[in-house]
Design an enzyme around this catalytic site. Structure first.
Site, PDB file in Angstrom:
ATOM      1  CE  LYS A  29      36.962 -55.812 -10.204  1.00 52.61           C
ATOM      2  NZ  LYS A  29      37.081 -54.931 -11.356  1.00 52.61           N
ATOM      3  N   GLY A  30      36.607 -61.875 -11.309  1.00 54.48           N
ATOM      4  CA  GLY A  30      37.492 -63.002 -10.999  1.00 54.48           C
ATOM      5  C   GLY A  30      38.025 -63.639 -12.268  1.00 54.48           C
ATOM      6  NE  ARG A 205      43.377 -38.543 -11.754  1.00 52.97           N
ATOM      7  CZ  ARG A 205      43.062 -38.870 -10.509  1.00 52.97           C
ATOM      8  NH1 ARG A 205      43.850 -38.540  -9.507  1.00 52.97           N
ATOM      9  NH2 ARG A 205      41.946 -39.522 -10.264  1.00 52.97           N
ATOM     10  CG  ASP A 228      36.873 -50.815 -24.217  1.00 57.21           C
ATOM     11  OD1 ASP A 228      36.575 -50.465 -23.057  1.00 57.21           O
ATOM     12  OD2 ASP A 228      36.379 -51.806 -24.775  1.00 57.21           O
ATOM     13  CB  ALA A 231      38.957 -55.624 -18.224  1.00 56.44           C
ATOM     14  CB  ALA A 232      42.139 -50.522 -17.324  1.00 57.74           C
ATOM     15  N   GLY A 233      41.547 -52.230 -14.809  1.00 56.07           N
ATOM     16  CA  GLY A 233      41.820 -52.535 -13.403  1.00 56.07           C
ATOM     17  C   GLY A 233      42.069 -54.025 -13.185  1.00 56.07           C
ATOM     18  CG  ASP A 234      39.031 -56.860 -13.661  1.00 56.89           C
ATOM     19  OD1 ASP A 234      39.080 -56.566 -12.455  1.00 56.89           O
ATOM     20  OD2 ASP A 234      37.971 -56.974 -14.299  1.00 56.89           O
ATOM     21  NE  ARG A 267      46.345 -55.113 -27.741  1.00 59.66           N
ATOM     22  CZ  ARG A 267      47.127 -56.037 -27.202  1.00 59.66           C
ATOM     23  NH1 ARG A 267      46.607 -57.028 -26.515  1.00 59.66           N
ATOM     24  NH2 ARG A 267      48.427 -55.980 -27.344  1.00 59.66           N
TER      25      ARG A 267
HETATM   26  P1  ATP Z   1      38.074 -50.845 -14.775  1.00 62.40           P
HETATM   27  O1  ATP Z   1      36.898 -50.775 -13.840  1.00 62.40           O
HETATM   28  O2  ATP Z   1      37.870 -50.145 -16.081  1.00 62.40           O
HETATM   29  O3  ATP Z   1      38.636 -52.210 -14.928  1.00 62.40           O
HETATM   30  P2  ATP Z   1      39.473 -49.592 -12.623  1.00 62.40           P
HETATM   31  O4  ATP Z   1      38.652 -48.413 -12.275  1.00 62.40           O
HETATM   32  O5  ATP Z   1      39.418 -50.775 -11.729  1.00 62.40           O
HETATM   33  O6  ATP Z   1      39.230 -50.009 -14.115  1.00 62.40           O
HETATM   34  P3  ATP Z   1      41.654 -47.796 -13.197  1.00 62.40           P
HETATM   35  O7  ATP Z   1      42.110 -47.081 -11.995  1.00 62.40           O
HETATM   36  O8  ATP Z   1      40.768 -47.083 -14.152  1.00 62.40           O
HETATM   37  O9  ATP Z   1      41.021 -49.186 -12.722  1.00 62.40           O
HETATM   38  O10 ATP Z   1      42.916 -48.302 -14.059  1.00 62.40           O
HETATM   39  C1  ATP Z   1      43.852 -49.253 -13.570  1.00 62.40           C
HETATM   40  C2  ATP Z   1      45.220 -48.926 -14.106  1.00 62.40           C
HETATM   41  O11 ATP Z   1      45.181 -48.991 -15.545  1.00 62.40           O
HETATM   42  C3  ATP Z   1      45.731 -47.537 -13.792  1.00 62.40           C
HETATM   43  O12 ATP Z   1      46.379 -47.508 -12.534  1.00 62.40           O
HETATM   44  C4  ATP Z   1      46.705 -47.273 -14.948  1.00 62.40           C
HETATM   45  O13 ATP Z   1      47.962 -47.859 -14.682  1.00 62.40           O
HETATM   46  C5  ATP Z   1      46.041 -48.025 -16.110  1.00 62.40           C
HETATM   47  N1  ATP Z   1      45.229 -47.102 -16.929  1.00 62.40           N
HETATM   48  C6  ATP Z   1      43.908 -46.827 -16.790  1.00 62.40           C
HETATM   49  N2  ATP Z   1      43.511 -45.907 -17.686  1.00 62.40           N
HETATM   50  C7  ATP Z   1      44.602 -45.604 -18.438  1.00 62.40           C
HETATM   51  C8  ATP Z   1      44.867 -44.721 -19.532  1.00 62.40           C
HETATM   52  N3  ATP Z   1      43.904 -43.939 -20.044  1.00 62.40           N
HETATM   53  N4  ATP Z   1      46.117 -44.678 -20.031  1.00 62.40           N
HETATM   54  C9  ATP Z   1      47.108 -45.456 -19.535  1.00 62.40           C
HETATM   55  N5  ATP Z   1      46.927 -46.297 -18.506  1.00 62.40           N
HETATM   56  C10 ATP Z   1      45.706 -46.375 -17.952  1.00 62.40           C
END
Ligand code: ATP
Length: 285
Positions: A29-30, A205, A228, A231-234, A267
């Site tokens: 994560k870092g 959401r 996919d 790493a959306a959260g990161d 991506r």
């Molecule tokens: P991960 O563990 O996959 O890195 P996470 O659980 O820490 O993710 P999420 O809450 O899933 O984080 O996603 C972080 C942000 O990414 C969300 O607040 C949103 O803005 C964006 N996001 C995630 N999924 C989607 C999606 N399907 N479409 C558009 N934006 C998304």
């Protein structure tokens, strides 16, 4: 380093199965958040540790290749941290994390405090010991630097960690693990009793921000076709920290972070999916 095996069905205890494919991908994560921040245009230093093994060199090269300064990334005897990931045909996964070198980051090394003091934001995760996180957060507070913590992997957090955090950025599962509230608004209220500002990310959401001052911002996600979400959260946390460090207001920072995350979910991969500053600007134009 992520060691990823793709398999039809993951093996049960005592079972051996044939996998389809194997890859290694620099992760953590870092490192992912540092990459996201650097690609978004910030000058980033990574504080942490790798082992003196082949993975350590690959991880350092991956960070440096995206413009992250690795001079504070120490090399220690033994192995680099690894995540052993099994991905099955249903897209389900199971993961074993072996901290190795990461377990040695239990405090600040010479020079770390000066680096933190010279920064606009300090972005922390929980893949090093709590003692290391607490020491860094305290240094951030001492030097008037905004301290942002993504509390992952989910854990109960000691007060000596949270007391120096300015902004906590959990996803909804981590928020629930911290305060036992499933409902995001209730979790937000409970978390604000422990830290001054919170953003809970809610996947597709969007995200929910709250401050002790009573400000609440609900930021929807951008409607995109996700392929996919790794790493959306990161990506979100890295870009949010960059925007706030540059002096953006919380709405603008959430907007940029959401845009970057929306680009990344379209991506495959983790670091390869993170957008550049220009891509984020074009998306929002
Ligand atoms: P991960 O563990 O996959 O890195 P996470 O659980 O820490 O993710 P999420 O809450 O899933 O984080 O996603 C972080 C942000 O990414 C969300 O607040 C949103 O803005 C964006 N996001 C995630 N999924 C989607 C999606 N399907 N479409 C558009 N934006 C998304």
């Amino acid at each position: 380093m992520d060691l990823v095996a793709y398999v039809g069905t993951a093996p049960g205890r005592g079972e051996t199965v044939l996998g389809r494919e194997f890859t290694t991908v620099p992760g953590g994560k870092g490192a992912n958040q540092a990459l996201a921040a650097a690609k978004a245009g910030a000058a980033v230093h990574m504080i942490g540790a790798v082992g003196r093994d082949e993975f350590g060199e690959q991880i350092r090269a991956s960070l440096a290749g995206s413009g992250v300064d690795t001079s504070a990334l120490r090399a220690v005897d033994g192995r680099s941290g690894t995540a052993h990931i099994t991905v099955d045909d249903d897209g389900g996964n199971s993961i074993i994390v072996v901290p190795s070198a990461n377990a040695t980051v239990d405090g600040l090394a010479p020079g770390d405090e000066e680096l933190i003091a010279a920064s606009g934001s300090l972005l922390l995760q929980l893949e090093i010991p709590f003692e290391g996180v607490a020491a860094a957060a305290a240094a951030g507070r001492r030097n008037g630097v905004r301290v942002v913590l993504t509390p992952a992997p989910a854990a109960e957090l000691p007060d000596d960690v949270l007391s120096n955090v300015d902004l906590l950025v959990p996803n909804e599962h981590e928020a629930e693990a911290l305060v036992g509230e499933h409902d995001p608004k209730r979790a937000l209220a409970a978390l604000l009793e422990r830290v001054p500002e919170v953003v809970i990310t809610l996947g597709g959401r969007g995200s929910l921000y709250g401050s002790r001052g009573g400000e609440v911002v609900e930021m929807p996600s951008f409607p995109v076709r996700a392929v996919d979400t790794t790493a959306a959260g990161d990506t979100f946390a890295g870009v949010l920290s960059v925007a706030l460090g540059e002096g953006a207001g919380i709405r603008e920072a959430l907007r940029r972070a959401s845009a970057a995350a929306a680009l990344s979910v379209q991506r495959n991969g983790a670091s390869s999916s993170m957008p550049t500053r220009q891509e984020i600007a074009d998306f929002l134009a």
